[in-house]
Scaffold this active site. Structure first.
Site, short mmCIF file in Angstrom:
data_model
loop_
_atom_site.label_atom_id
_atom_site.label_comp_id
_atom_site.label_asym_id
_atom_site.label_seq_id
_atom_site.Cartn_x
_atom_site.Cartn_y
_atom_site.Cartn_z
N GLU A 134 17.16 58.05 -10.89
CA GLU A 134 16.23 57.01 -10.45
C GLU A 134 15.56 57.53 -9.18
O GLU A 134 15.93 57.20 -8.07
CB GLU A 134 16.97 55.70 -10.20
CG GLU A 134 16.04 54.53 -9.95
CD GLU A 134 16.78 53.22 -9.75
OE1 GLU A 134 16.12 52.17 -9.71
OE2 GLU A 134 18.03 53.23 -9.62
N ALA A 145 15.65 47.90 -2.64
CA ALA A 145 16.79 48.11 -1.74
C ALA A 145 17.11 49.59 -1.54
O ALA A 145 18.05 49.91 -0.81
CB ALA A 145 18.01 47.39 -2.28
N HIS A 200 9.83 51.59 -9.61
CA HIS A 200 9.65 51.66 -8.16
C HIS A 200 8.24 52.16 -7.88
O HIS A 200 8.04 53.19 -7.22
CB HIS A 200 10.72 52.56 -7.54
CG HIS A 200 12.07 51.92 -7.51
ND1 HIS A 200 12.46 51.03 -6.54
CD2 HIS A 200 13.11 52.00 -8.37
CE1 HIS A 200 13.69 50.61 -6.79
NE2 HIS A 200 14.11 51.18 -7.90
N ASP A 253 20.80 39.08 -15.59
CA ASP A 253 21.85 38.35 -14.88
C ASP A 253 21.36 36.99 -14.38
O ASP A 253 22.12 36.26 -13.73
CB ASP A 253 22.39 39.17 -13.71
CG ASP A 253 21.33 39.52 -12.67
OD1 ASP A 253 20.17 39.13 -12.85
OD2 ASP A 253 21.68 40.17 -11.66
N GLY A 254 20.10 36.65 -14.67
CA GLY A 254 19.55 35.38 -14.23
C GLY A 254 19.12 35.37 -12.78
O GLY A 254 18.57 34.37 -12.31
N HIS A 256 17.96 38.73 -11.02
CA HIS A 256 16.89 39.72 -10.89
C HIS A 256 15.60 39.23 -11.55
O HIS A 256 14.49 39.54 -11.07
CB HIS A 256 17.31 41.06 -11.50
CG HIS A 256 18.20 41.86 -10.62
ND1 HIS A 256 19.54 41.58 -10.45
CD2 HIS A 256 17.95 42.95 -9.84
CE1 HIS A 256 20.07 42.46 -9.62
NE2 HIS A 256 19.13 43.30 -9.23
N ASP A 279 22.46 47.83 -13.89
CA ASP A 279 22.15 48.21 -12.51
C ASP A 279 23.37 48.00 -11.62
O ASP A 279 23.26 47.73 -10.42
CB ASP A 279 20.95 47.41 -11.99
CG ASP A 279 20.23 48.09 -10.83
OD1 ASP A 279 20.41 49.31 -10.65
OD2 ASP A 279 19.52 47.40 -10.09
N LEU A 313 17.86 41.99 -3.11
CA LEU A 313 18.82 42.33 -4.14
C LEU A 313 18.99 43.84 -4.20
O LEU A 313 18.01 44.59 -4.15
CB LEU A 313 18.36 41.81 -5.50
CG LEU A 313 18.44 40.29 -5.72
CD1 LEU A 313 17.74 39.91 -7.02
CD2 LEU A 313 19.89 39.83 -5.74
N GLY A 315 21.00 46.24 -6.62
CA GLY A 315 21.86 46.43 -7.78
C GLY A 315 22.50 45.12 -8.16
O GLY A 315 22.01 44.02 -7.84
#
Length: 388
Positions: A134, A145, A200, A253-254, A256, A279, A313, A315
């Site tokens: 990444e 982040a 990114h 995950d609800g 991000h 992530d 946030l 990860g």
């Protein structure tokens, strides 16, 4: 001619196959699926091999996570094979049969050292399928982040060094396509059979389309750390949803991505272009506290991971079984549809020809789920690594 015994035979009332959900039995030999028989009858030669009756448990193709930074305290970038093995074993307990340790931007020597640890870790953890880089060729304006100071202008010589580390098997690299020289790197990745992913990035629609023409075929964690959708400038988000050649990661995950936006993405792109990722960072499977993601200190509270410096946030502590449950609960998918997002689509995007399906000839990478979709067992290469 004598009967060749099966090593293992798995019986279930709910096997997720390419043709749909069916009752039946799967035979495994030498790490591969060698037969699949559907219906009430078992396989021929019923006395051969060990037989495990899973009852009405779900038998799914093993889940594949193409974007994972850590787990159980282990970090992908640590250059310590023990940490890589620890993270791989943690995710296997959550149904992941294949993953790509994902390295964030760092100085070249740190990246090379981390890549050098992949091969010895793979000898001990067969679920490590290669590496996802990444960066480091990302846009500091969309760092999220990650450490913007570690991001670099595209450098073909450096990229070739990263791709050539023995045993690291870089299968995927995230690049910001608007950076000078990025298109040449994307074309090099595509020519080498590696997945060029866009992320990114502050790219315009024009820059994204140029990257697709150069060979980009993926978008990294859609919506996060990228140019957003505007009605006169679709940006990377808009092009990702519209372009049929781009496969998109989603962190389900609800947090991000809001549940409503997850559903919009699924409807716009179609399920065949969506693949689930975690992530996950080193905090996954561990208590709240402070952890590291590259050079960033991450504070974890109630399982939510944020940069200690910025509050962004950083990860997640997501696992693939939780991502699959979210796909069922938040997206309204059937279990078989969610399994495709967690296994079949990642396998196809990453060029893993023998993974992502329960069918003869495929690797015996299998995930067993209870009725509540919690993991009962994980099988990798025909060997139980968790359960049964």
């Amino acid at each position: 001619m004598g009967v060749v015994p099966w090593e293992l035979r798995l019986r279930s009332e709910r096997i997720v196959t390419p043709a749909g959900v069916t009752a039946g039995e799967v035979a495994v030999r030498e790490g591969r699926i060698v037969a699949l028989r559907t219906g009430a009858a078992g396989l021929s030669h019923p006395g051969a091999g060990e037989r495990v009756d899973l009852g009405d448990a779900w038998l799914l193709p093993g889940m594949i996570d193409g974007h994972v930074h850590g787990g159980d305290g282990g970090r992908a970038e640590s250059a310590d094979p023990d940490e890589l093995v620890a993270m791989a074993e943690l995710h296997a307990r959550h149904g992941t049969t294949g993953l790509l340790p994902t390295l964030v931007p760092a100085p070249a020597q740190e990246l090379l050292a981390a890549l050098g640890a992949i091969a010895p870790a793979r000898d001990r953890a067969p679920q490590i399928l290669g590496t996802h880089l990444e960066g480091p060729f990302l846009s500091p304006s969309r760092a999220g982040a990650l450490d913007p100071g570690a991001m670099r202008t595209p450098d073909l010589t450096l990229m070739n060094r990263l791709l050539s580390v023995p045993g690291a098997d870089v299968r995927m690299m995230t690049i910001a396509p608007e950076l000078p020289g990025a298109l040449a790197l994307i074309a090099r990745l595509a020519a080498a059979g590696r997945l060029a992913s866009l992320g990114h990035s502050a790219a315009t629609s024009t820059e994204v389309r140029a990257a697709v023409r150069a060979g980009a075929r993926s978008v990294t964690h859609l919506f996060n750390a990228m140019s957003s959708l505007h009605h006169r400038e679709p940006g990377l988000v808009g092009e990702a949803l519209d372009c049929p050649r781009l496969s998109c990661e989603l962190i389900a995950d609800g947090r991000h991505v809001a549940p409503g936006v997850l559903r919009i993405a699924l409807r716009a792109a179609g399920s065949s272009r969506i693949r689930l990722v975690t992530d996950a960072i080193a905090a996954t499977g561990r208590p709240d506290g402070e952890y590291r993601l590259g050079h960033t200190t991450v504070a974890v509270h109630d399982g939510v991971t944020r940069s200690a410096a910025t509050g962004r946030l950083a990860g997640s502590t997501l696992t693939m079984d939780a991502a699959l449950r979210a796909a069922v609960e938040l997206l309204g998918l059937e279990v078989a549809e969610a399994a495709a997002l967690a296994s079949t689509h990642p396998a196809r995007a990453l060029g893993l020809d023998r993974k992502g399906a329960i069918a003869p000839g495929y690797d015996a990478d299998l995930t067993v789920l209870d009725d509540d979709l919690s993991v009962r067992a994980t099988l990798i290469g025909g060997r139980w690594v968790h359960g049964p």
